[in-house]
Design a protein around this motif. Structure first.
Motif, mmCIF file in Angstrom:
data_model
loop_
_atom_site.group_PDB
_atom_site.id
_atom_site.type_symbol
_atom_site.label_atom_id
_atom_site.label_comp_id
_atom_site.label_asym_id
_atom_site.label_seq_id
_atom_site.Cartn_x
_atom_site.Cartn_y
_atom_site.Cartn_z
ATOM 1 N N ASP A 166 0.827 -1.209 0.000
ATOM 2 C CA ASP A 166 0.000 0.000 0.000
ATOM 3 C C ASP A 166 0.860 1.257 0.000
ATOM 4 O OD1 ASP A 166 0.958 0.347 2.592
ATOM 5 O OD2 ASP A 166 -0.890 -0.285 3.568
ATOM 6 N N VAL A 167 0.179 2.406 0.058
ATOM 7 C CA VAL A 167 0.886 3.689 -0.045
ATOM 8 C C VAL A 167 1.837 3.912 1.132
ATOM 9 C CG1 VAL A 167 -0.900 5.052 1.138
ATOM 10 C CG2 VAL A 167 0.547 6.133 -0.615
ATOM 11 N N HIS A 168 1.520 3.351 2.288
ATOM 12 C CA HIS A 168 2.391 3.527 3.458
ATOM 13 C C HIS A 168 3.749 2.863 3.224
ATOM 14 C CE1 HIS A 168 -1.810 3.839 4.864
ATOM 15 N NE2 HIS A 168 -1.331 4.799 5.633
ATOM 16 N N HIS A 169 3.723 1.691 2.605
ATOM 17 C CA HIS A 169 4.985 1.017 2.273
ATOM 18 C C HIS A 169 5.749 1.783 1.197
ATOM 19 C CE1 HIS A 169 4.830 -2.785 4.535
ATOM 20 N NE2 HIS A 169 3.517 -2.684 4.426
ATOM 21 N N ILE A 266 -0.820 12.747 -0.860
ATOM 22 C CA ILE A 266 0.217 13.779 -0.966
ATOM 23 C C ILE A 266 0.549 14.329 0.417
ATOM 24 C CG2 ILE A 266 0.767 16.064 -1.900
ATOM 25 C CD1 ILE A 266 -1.160 15.369 -4.250
ATOM 26 N N SER A 267 -0.488 14.647 1.196
ATOM 27 C CA SER A 267 -0.279 15.184 2.549
ATOM 28 C C SER A 267 0.493 14.204 3.418
ATOM 29 C CB SER A 267 -1.620 15.496 3.214
ATOM 30 O OG SER A 267 -2.291 16.518 2.528
ATOM 31 N N LEU A 268 0.112 12.943 3.327
ATOM 32 C CA LEU A 268 0.784 11.921 4.138
ATOM 33 C C LEU A 268 2.246 11.784 3.733
ATOM 34 C CD1 LEU A 268 0.635 9.693 6.275
ATOM 35 C CD2 LEU A 268 -0.082 8.112 4.465
ATOM 36 N N ALA A 269 2.493 11.749 2.433
ATOM 37 C CA ALA A 269 3.874 11.626 1.956
ATOM 38 C C ALA A 269 4.704 12.810 2.425
ATOM 39 C CB ALA A 269 3.899 11.528 0.429
ATOM 40 N N GLU A 270 4.172 14.027 2.301
ATOM 41 C CA GLU A 270 4.937 15.214 2.696
ATOM 42 C C GLU A 270 5.208 15.241 4.192
ATOM 43 O OE1 GLU A 270 3.653 18.220 -0.933
ATOM 44 O OE2 GLU A 270 2.709 18.467 1.024
ATOM 45 N N ALA A 271 4.230 14.797 4.974
ATOM 46 C CA ALA A 271 4.440 14.746 6.424
ATOM 47 C C ALA A 271 5.512 13.716 6.777
ATOM 48 C CB ALA A 271 3.128 14.412 7.131
ATOM 49 N N ARG A 297 -1.027 5.127 11.205
ATOM 50 C CA ARG A 297 -0.896 3.899 10.414
ATOM 51 C C ARG A 297 0.447 3.865 9.697
ATOM 52 N NH1 ARG A 297 -4.956 1.804 5.587
ATOM 53 N NH2 ARG A 297 -3.769 -0.078 5.108
ATOM 54 N N PHE A 298 0.874 5.023 9.174
ATOM 55 C CA PHE A 298 2.181 5.070 8.518
ATOM 56 C C PHE A 298 3.287 4.730 9.520
ATOM 57 C CE2 PHE A 298 6.137 7.365 7.913
ATOM 58 C CZ PHE A 298 6.558 6.790 6.721
ATOM 59 N N THR A 299 3.195 5.268 10.717
ATOM 60 C CA THR A 299 4.223 5.009 11.736
ATOM 61 C C THR A 299 4.304 3.527 12.059
ATOM 62 O OG1 THR A 299 3.904 7.217 12.675
ATOM 63 C CG2 THR A 299 4.977 5.578 14.084
ATOM 64 N N ARG A 300 3.153 2.857 12.143
ATOM 65 C CA ARG A 300 3.147 1.414 12.414
ATOM 66 C C ARG A 300 3.841 0.657 11.281
ATOM 67 N NH1 ARG A 300 -2.140 2.484 14.126
ATOM 68 N NH2 ARG A 300 -3.059 1.652 12.205
ATOM 69 N N THR A 301 3.515 1.031 10.039
ATOM 70 C CA THR A 301 4.134 0.372 8.883
ATOM 71 C C THR A 301 5.641 0.585 8.880
ATOM 72 O OG1 THR A 301 2.143 0.622 7.531
ATOM 73 C CG2 THR A 301 4.220 0.301 6.352
ATOM 74 N N SER A 302 6.049 1.823 9.110
ATOM 75 C CA SER A 302 7.473 2.159 9.102
ATOM 76 C C SER A 302 8.226 1.404 10.190
ATOM 77 C CB SER A 302 7.632 3.675 9.299
ATOM 78 O OG SER A 302 8.987 4.032 9.341
ATOM 79 N N THR A 303 7.622 1.329 11.371
ATOM 80 C CA THR A 303 8.252 0.622 12.490
ATOM 81 C C THR A 303 8.376 -0.865 12.183
ATOM 82 O OG1 THR A 303 7.348 2.229 14.052
ATOM 83 C CG2 THR A 303 8.085 0.113 14.954
ATOM 84 N N HIS A 304 7.325 -1.452 11.627
ATOM 85 C CA HIS A 304 7.343 -2.872 11.274
ATOM 86 C C HIS A 304 8.460 -3.157 10.266
ATOM 87 C CE1 HIS A 304 5.795 -6.895 10.424
ATOM 88 N NE2 HIS A 304 5.923 -6.611 9.139
#
Length: 341
Positions: A166-169, A266-271, A297-304
């Motif tokens: 997904d976009v988070h990855h 876009i907002s999520l990516a920039e943040a 949710r992004f933080t969880r993905t990144s941490t994983h």
């Protein structure tokens, strides 16, 4: 005529970057150089290294043959894209030095020789995660990191038929590539690590490639800014995601993220990217911050992802204690088999 490659200028070249950052275009440009051979993506370098303990002691010729046969016949390695004679490559690996780096280097040297080139390289975006491994095998390697606006990379990744995350990855992948690049620049220094931007490359290919050639210790080749001819011969029409390489170099896709991503993406990516975009001169969209739930949710993905990478690093450290041979390439110009005239 030269009797062989100049040992001062035959350092392996590895092209890396976040997926969809233009590494295929750069590979084609480098392959257009009269002295440099870089094939379409192969998939045996890191897998062969990861399996090094399984092949046993490479001092044993039979084990070197088993390794060579795995590289040349295993479907997943994509050896077939090189256009080499499998039997000849296996024989050359068997006759060569008993290390993993030597076996892998033998394949790429055979590819360079096929194309009448003195120097070889390889391209795979994910190599940014494996620079330590590549340096173990090729301590004199040079690394070229291509950086593209992370929003364009994310937009392109999300459209790929082979991308199953997904976009988070996708956002995580760009951030990891850029952060790893910063660490590599400090660790390797300007003689071994070079960073360039996709946007500058497509806007002024001659200037950017001239600078790249200076880093590589090569003269600029006027064929490099026009890789579309080679692309038509080497990039499969089935790979529609590389279709634009068949055309002249263009800036048409620069900034296309604005139409290809939803505002919240876009907002999520920039943040998530923070100051990294500004570091490279990429303009912010001006959109409001993303919802807290998306950031969490992004933080969880990144941490994983980070934990998975740490586990992989621990497994690699264990393997290094059990590997049966040194892995460093022992190939020299004298080890290179010269084709019959």
């Amino acid at each position: 005529m030269s009797s062989g490659p100049d040992p001062r200028h035959d350092r392996p070249i590895f092209v890396l970057g976040c997926p969809r950052s233009g590494t295929t275009l750069l590979q084609l440009m480098l392959h257009s150089h009269a002295r440099i051979a870089i094939p379409a993506e192969t998939k045996f370098v890191i897998p062969a290294y990861a399996r090094r303990c399984e092949f046993g002691d490479l001092e044993d010729r039979d084990n070197r043959r088993a390794l060579g046969e795995w590289i040349t016949s295993e479907r997943s390695t994509k050896f077939h894209v090189l256009g080499l004679d499998a039997g000849e490559v296996v024989d050359e690996i068997v006759a060569g030095p008993p290390t993993m780096g030597s076996a892998i280097g033998t394949v790429f040297r055979a590819y360079a020789r096929l194309h009448g080139k003195a120097r070889w390289g390889d391209k795979r975006p994910s190599y940014f995660r494996h620079v330590g491994t590549l340096l173990r095998m090729f301590p004199d390697a040079q690394f070229v990191h291509l950086v593209r606006d992370g929003r364009d990379c994310v937009a392109s990744l999300m459209e790929m038929p082979w991308y199953d995350k997904d976009v988070h990855h996708a956002i995580s992948a760009w951030r990891e590539a850029v952060d790893r690049g910063h660490r590599l620049a400090e660790r390797l220094g300007p003689d071994s690590y070079y960073e360039m931007q996709y946007e500058r490359l497509v806007a002024d290919p001659v200037d950017e490639l001239t600078r790249l050639c200076a880093f590589l210790g090569e003269d600029f080749d006027p064929a490099m800014p026009h890789p579309e001819g080679i692309a038509k011969r080497t990039v499969s029409p089935r790979k529609k995601w590389h279709g634009r390489t068949h055309d002249a170099v263009t800036t048409n896709r620069v900034g296309s993220w604005a139409e290809r991503l939803d505002p919240w993406q876009i907002s999520l990516a920039e943040a998530a990217f923070g100051e990294r975009l500004a570091e490279y001169g990429y303009e912010p969209s001006g959109l409001p911050k993303p919802p807290a739930s998306q950031l969490a949710r992004f933080t969880r993905t990144s941490t994983h992802r980070r934990l998975a990478q740490r586990k992989a690093a621990l497994r690699e450290r264990w393997k290094q204690h059990h590997e049966p041979n040194p892995v460093e390439s022992r190939l020299t110009p004298q080890n290179t088999v010269t084709p019959a005239s």
